[in-house]
Design a protein around this motif. Structure first.
Motif, PDB file in Angstrom:
ATOM      1  N   MET A   1       0.787  -1.146   0.022  1.00  0.00           N
ATOM      2  CA  MET A   1       0.116  -0.531  -0.059  1.00  0.00           C
ATOM      3  C   MET A   1       0.580   1.658   0.058  1.00  0.00           C
ATOM      4  O   MET A   1       1.515   0.987   0.270  1.00  0.00           O
ATOM      5  N   ARG A  24     -12.456  -9.565   3.478  1.00  0.00           N
ATOM      6  CA  ARG A  24     -10.841  -9.195   3.235  1.00  0.00           C
ATOM      7  C   ARG A  24     -11.311  -8.541   1.784  1.00  0.00           C
ATOM      8  O   ARG A  24      -9.964  -7.873   0.890  1.00  0.00           O
ATOM      9  N   ASP A  33      -5.921  -2.092 -10.353  1.00  0.00           N
ATOM     10  CA  ASP A  33      -5.846  -3.419  -8.161  1.00  0.00           C
ATOM     11  C   ASP A  33      -6.309  -2.507  -7.242  1.00  0.00           C
ATOM     12  O   ASP A  33      -6.123  -2.924  -6.668  1.00  0.00           O
ATOM     13  N   ALA A  36      -6.677  -5.254  -4.332  1.00  0.00           N
ATOM     14  CA  ALA A  36      -6.256  -5.893  -4.558  1.00  0.00           C
ATOM     15  C   ALA A  36      -5.447  -4.663  -2.906  1.00  0.00           C
ATOM     16  O   ALA A  36      -4.759  -5.684  -1.781  1.00  0.00           O
ATOM     17  N   MET A  37      -5.065  -3.788  -3.250  1.00  0.00           N
ATOM     18  CA  MET A  37      -4.985  -2.608  -2.115  1.00  0.00           C
ATOM     19  C   MET A  37      -6.059  -3.080  -1.168  1.00  0.00           C
ATOM     20  O   MET A  37      -5.577  -2.171  -0.100  1.00  0.00           O
ATOM     21  N   SER A  39      -7.028  -5.049   0.541  1.00  0.00           N
ATOM     22  CA  SER A  39      -7.810  -6.153   0.955  1.00  0.00           C
ATOM     23  C   SER A  39      -5.889  -5.829   1.595  1.00  0.00           C
ATOM     24  O   SER A  39      -6.154  -6.349   2.896  1.00  0.00           O
ATOM     25  N   GLN A  40      -5.393  -5.602   0.912  1.00  0.00           N
ATOM     26  CA  GLN A  40      -3.904  -5.061   1.639  1.00  0.00           C
ATOM     27  C   GLN A  40      -4.134  -4.339   2.923  1.00  0.00           C
ATOM     28  O   GLN A  40      -3.353  -4.567   3.991  1.00  0.00           O
ATOM     29  N   ALA A  41      -4.384  -3.055   2.674  1.00  0.00           N
ATOM     30  CA  ALA A  41      -4.735  -2.236   3.844  1.00  0.00           C
ATOM     31  C   ALA A  41      -5.611  -2.975   4.905  1.00  0.00           C
ATOM     32  O   ALA A  41      -5.858  -2.463   5.786  1.00  0.00           O
ATOM     33  N   ASP A  43      -5.764  -5.860   6.074  1.00  0.00           N
ATOM     34  CA  ASP A  43      -4.295  -7.026   6.415  1.00  0.00           C
ATOM     35  C   ASP A  43      -4.010  -6.474   6.727  1.00  0.00           C
ATOM     36  O   ASP A  43      -4.055  -6.943   8.650  1.00  0.00           O
ATOM     37  N   ASP A  44      -3.437  -5.039   6.945  1.00  0.00           N
ATOM     38  CA  ASP A  44      -2.405  -4.122   7.739  1.00  0.00           C
ATOM     39  C   ASP A  44      -2.845  -3.818   8.933  1.00  0.00           C
ATOM     40  O   ASP A  44      -2.476  -4.286  10.207  1.00  0.00           O
TER      41      ASP A  44
END
Length: 66
Positions: A1, A24, A33, A36-37, A39-41, A43-44
């Motif tokens: 991210m 998520r 994308d 996907a960004m 989903s990463q945020a 998770d973080d």
């Protein structure tokens, strides 16, 4: 991210566009994308909470745990 900000819902600007999240997974079609960004945020953010109670200060002084 690349960057991100965590805000309480009452701090969001009135013209904010909200996106539904299921677990998520972003449930709406986003450009390139961005899903996907997001989903990463997610998770973080979730990884921060088990280590520290409310690291982003999202909870009000009074809240209910169900």
């Amino acid at each position: 991210m690349a960057s991100g900000a965590i805000l309480r819902h009452d701090e969001l600007p009135p013209d904010t566009i909200l996106v539904r999240i299921d677990g998520r997974t972003v449930t709406e079609q986003l450009a390139i994308d961005h899903a996907a960004m997001m989903s990463q945020a997610i998770d973080d953010l979730r990884a921060q909470y088990p280590r520290r109670g409310d690291p982003s200060g999202l909870l009000a002084d009074t809240f209910t745990v169900l």
